[in-house]
Design an enzyme around this catalytic site. Structure first.
Site, PDB file in Angstrom:
ATOM      1  N   SER A 169      86.482   3.039  47.652  1.00  0.00           N
ATOM      2  CA  SER A 169      86.831   1.625  47.510  1.00  0.00           C
ATOM      3  C   SER A 169      87.218   1.394  46.068  1.00  0.00           C
ATOM      4  O   SER A 169      86.845   2.170  45.170  1.00  0.00           O
ATOM      5  CB  SER A 169      85.625   0.752  47.871  1.00  0.00           C
ATOM      6  OG  SER A 169      85.835  -0.602  47.510  1.00  0.00           O
ATOM      7  N   TYR A 191      76.566  -1.722  46.962  1.00  0.00           N
ATOM      8  CA  TYR A 191      77.787  -1.203  47.585  1.00  0.00           C
ATOM      9  C   TYR A 191      78.588  -0.398  46.569  1.00  0.00           C
ATOM     10  O   TYR A 191      79.017   0.735  46.847  1.00  0.00           O
ATOM     11  CB  TYR A 191      78.621  -2.354  48.144  1.00  0.00           C
ATOM     12  CG  TYR A 191      79.909  -1.910  48.793  1.00  0.00           C
ATOM     13  CD1 TYR A 191      79.900  -1.272  50.029  1.00  0.00           C
ATOM     14  CD2 TYR A 191      81.133  -2.119  48.173  1.00  0.00           C
ATOM     15  CE1 TYR A 191      81.082  -0.852  50.631  1.00  0.00           C
ATOM     16  CE2 TYR A 191      82.312  -1.717  48.757  1.00  0.00           C
ATOM     17  CZ  TYR A 191      82.286  -1.078  49.994  1.00  0.00           C
ATOM     18  OH  TYR A 191      83.466  -0.656  50.571  1.00  0.00           O
TER      19      TYR A 191
END
Length: 248
Positions: A146, A159
């Site tokens: 990501s 995350y």
């Protein structure tokens, strides 16, 4: 299978988290490119529908239930593919979760879930395919990270930590194994179901609104995966960052 689209280097490809979003889009893209794609996810009813869709279009696809947090289950999934096809050419570690919340909310169970799915799930996939790839002196591991692996934002600390870790272990895998190709694909805002479950309602809602406003189609990320896989064996595309033009 649509033999007209079969590439000379047709690959056996495993895609985890293939029931929706980037995983489903990647499965479609690679199947349409002529590869044999093995879909894995927990939601088998969705996998069955996608398998049916792609087979009816003439592509070579199969699916099985897969929970990437179950080490023995991941090994059994990969062993079954090896038994049927004799090899795994590409593993796309895509399964992931993103329940956003401030650390002070102490959503510890969700921290554990992100570590289990986003990091341990990737490690379990690597552990399952690595011995056979090393034995064949050939293989490609594609890890979906990501843009959160490149920056840290409030409500996304855990995350981001898991995605930074995915980049780190990917680089370690690359350095340790000159016979393998290792690619990290880091998407920015992408339309998927990541913001639909868990997390803090305000944080998830803000991420969902931003994604709906500027998010990439999952197909754009799938094409980046396909590009890396399609390179000659001596070319290792190590990192690809794909984000909407307007994302800061």
């Amino acid at each position: 299978m649509n033999t007209a689209s079969t590439p000379a280097d047709r690959k056996i490809v495993i895609v985890t988290g293939a029931s929706s979003g980037i995983g489903a889009a990647t499965a479609r893209h690679l199947a349409e490119a002529g590869h044999h794609v093995v879909l894995g996810a927990r939601r088998t009813e969705r996998l069955a529908l996608l398998t049916k869709e792609l087979r009816e279009a003439g592509h070579s696809v199969e699916h099985a239930e897969l929970d990437v947090t179950d080490r023995d289950g991941v090994r059994a999934f990969v062993d079954a593919v090896l038994a049927r096809h004799g090899r795994v050419d590409v593993l796309v570690n895509n399964a992931g979760v993103m329940p956003l919340a401030p650390l002070a909310a102490l959503r510890v169970a969700e921290w554990d879930q992100m570590i289990d799915v986003n990091l341990r799930g990737v490690l379990y996939g690597i552990a399952a395919v690595l011995p056979s790839m090393l034995e064949r002196h050939s293989g490609h591991v594609v890890n979906i990270a990501s843009t959160a692996a490149h920056r840290v934002d409030p409500t996304a600390a855990v995350y981001c930590a898991t995605k930074y870790a995915v980049r780190a272990l990917s680089e370690g895998l690359r350095q340790e194994n000159s016979d393998l190709r290792v690619t990290v694909v880091s998407p920015g805002f992408t339309r998927s179901e990541l913001t639909h479950k868990g997390g803090d309602a305000e944080a998830q809602g803000a991420a969902r609104d931003a994604t709906e406003l500027i998010g990439l189609p999952a197909a754009a990320v799938a094409e980046a995966v396909g590009y890396a896989i399609a390179q000659p064996a001596h070319v290792d595309v190590n990192e690809i960052v794909v984000r909407p033009t307007v994302q800061n």
